[in-house]
Design an enzyme around this catalytic site. Structure first.
Site, PDB file in Angstrom:
ATOM      1  N   ASP A 186      -9.134  30.845 -75.860  1.00 31.43           N
ATOM      2  CA  ASP A 186      -9.579  32.083 -75.289  1.00 31.43           C
ATOM      3  C   ASP A 186      -8.544  33.138 -75.257  1.00 31.43           C
ATOM      4  O   ASP A 186      -7.294  32.899 -75.496  1.00 31.43           O
ATOM      5  CB  ASP A 186     -10.143  31.772 -73.750  1.00 31.43           C
ATOM      6  CG  ASP A 186      -9.264  30.679 -73.095  1.00 31.43           C
ATOM      7  OD1 ASP A 186      -8.044  30.560 -73.384  1.00 31.43           O
ATOM      8  OD2 ASP A 186      -9.386  30.330 -71.942  1.00 31.43           O
ATOM      9  N   ASN A 209     -12.170  25.335 -60.647  1.00 35.15           N
ATOM     10  CA  ASN A 209     -13.800  25.331 -60.609  1.00 35.15           C
ATOM     11  C   ASN A 209     -14.435  24.576 -61.594  1.00 35.15           C
ATOM     12  O   ASN A 209     -15.766  24.853 -61.907  1.00 35.15           O
ATOM     13  CB  ASN A 209     -14.380  26.875 -60.491  1.00 35.15           C
ATOM     14  CG  ASN A 209     -13.974  27.684 -61.672  1.00 35.15           C
ATOM     15  OD1 ASN A 209     -13.237  27.090 -62.901  1.00 35.15           O
ATOM     16  ND2 ASN A 209     -14.278  29.069 -61.861  1.00 35.15           N
ATOM     17  N   HIS A 267     -13.852  24.894 -65.035  1.00 33.33           N
ATOM     18  CA  HIS A 267     -13.985  25.785 -66.143  1.00 33.33           C
ATOM     19  C   HIS A 267     -13.184  24.930 -67.286  1.00 33.33           C
ATOM     20  O   HIS A 267     -12.135  24.609 -67.008  1.00 33.33           O
ATOM     21  CB  HIS A 267     -13.804  27.232 -66.080  1.00 33.33           C
ATOM     22  CG  HIS A 267     -12.236  27.839 -65.777  1.00 33.33           C
ATOM     23  ND1 HIS A 267     -12.101  28.868 -65.342  1.00 33.33           N
ATOM     24  CD2 HIS A 267     -11.337  27.141 -66.356  1.00 33.33           C
ATOM     25  CE1 HIS A 267     -10.752  28.897 -65.473  1.00 33.33           C
ATOM     26  NE2 HIS A 267     -10.256  27.942 -66.062  1.00 33.33           N
ATOM     27  N   GLU A 320     -17.207  29.631 -67.519  1.00 26.54           N
ATOM     28  CA  GLU A 320     -17.326  29.578 -66.103  1.00 26.54           C
ATOM     29  C   GLU A 320     -18.480  28.858 -65.617  1.00 26.54           C
ATOM     30  O   GLU A 320     -19.257  28.902 -66.284  1.00 26.54           O
ATOM     31  CB  GLU A 320     -17.186  30.951 -65.523  1.00 26.54           C
ATOM     32  CG  GLU A 320     -15.841  31.757 -65.658  1.00 26.54           C
ATOM     33  CD  GLU A 320     -14.717  31.260 -64.816  1.00 26.54           C
ATOM     34  OE1 GLU A 320     -14.644  30.263 -64.314  1.00 26.54           O
ATOM     35  OE2 GLU A 320     -13.948  32.464 -64.723  1.00 26.54           O
TER      36      GLU A 320
END
Ligand code: PGA
Length: 242
Positions: free
Chosen positions: A67, A136, A138, A143
């Site tokens: 990313d 979270n 990810h 996400e």
């Protein structure tokens, strides 16, 4: 899924580096999917040491990163291209032209994602995809969502990711969007290796690997992978029932 618990971050990093090094030893022309963040820094240090000790060479290795923040140039200190150069590429014999990172300054999002998917396609299957995990759940910047995205796409960063990562930026500079490889591409790697350390990851590690598979916890999809290796230090793994 193979789950390994280590006593320390150092031990986690060493084991992860050994697994990656073995992929290079098996095939010196392999393609590795790489990750950024604080978690893999120790893994990269171990790989650099193995290179310095002539145990491995990156001369014919190709890398594809997960990313990149939208809006950051390659020489911005918080860009993931900068991170990779600084933490690995500048210290080993890899050819820079064989290292692929999304272009944070791309003008056309769709075109950039398509370009990256073509790169992934031309190098598949990746021998291994290294992953960290967000608090979270990810992986990359995939996400929590209502579905698992397949290919490279632009994401609006979640409030929780922004809260965790804002420490690296001046208030007005925090990127709100990022490009990320999709879950489908991650799942196509021959091996996926996820590493995690510290108590802040404990809940998401339990939800991801002992909860149900759901796009609301993106890493949970790795339960379906044919060769997923999860390495966590004991703090990160303390809520798993092993
Ligand atoms: P970290 O980030 O390694 O800095 O904890 C992991 C991630 O957000 O994927």
């Amino acid at each position: 899924m193979k789950i390994i618990v280590t006593d320390t971050y150092e031990e986690m990093s060493k084991k992860a580096a050994e697994i990656i090094a073995n992929k290079i030893i098996e095939n010196n022309k392999c393609t590795l999917g790489l990750a950024t963040g604080s978690t893999p820094i120790g893994t990269y240090k171990n790989l650099i040491k193995m290179y310095e000790d002539s145990k491995i060479s990156f001369k014919d290795v190709t890398t594809i990163n997960l990313d990149e923040y939208k809006g950051l140039s390659a020489d911005h200190h918080e860009s993931y291209r900068y991170f990779m150069n600084d933490n690995l590429f500048d210290h080993v014999d890899i050819k820079k032209e064989n290292t692929y990172v999304l272009n944070g300054l791309a003008c056309d999002d769709e075109k950039e994602c398509k370009r990256f998917d073509e790169i992934i396609n031309n190098h598949k299957p990746m021998a291994l995809q290294l992953l960290g995990i967000g608090e979270n759940g990810h992986i990359g910047f995939n996400e929590p969502a209502d579905f698992f995205p397949f290919g490279t796409h632009l994401v609006k960063l979640s409030d929780s990711t922004m809260a965790v990562n804002k420490r690296f930026f001046k208030e007005e500079e925090m990127p709100k969007y990022a490009y990320t490889m999709g879950i489908g591409s991650i799942m196509m790697a021959d091996t996926v290796l996820l590493i995690a350390n510290g108590p802040k990851k404990a809940k998401t590690m339990r939800d991801s690997f002992q909860g149900k598979v759901t796009p609301h916890v993106p890493a949970s999809i790795l339960q379906m992978h044919k060769d997923a290796i999860i390495i966590g230090d004991k703090e990160a793994m303390k809520l798993l029932d092993l």
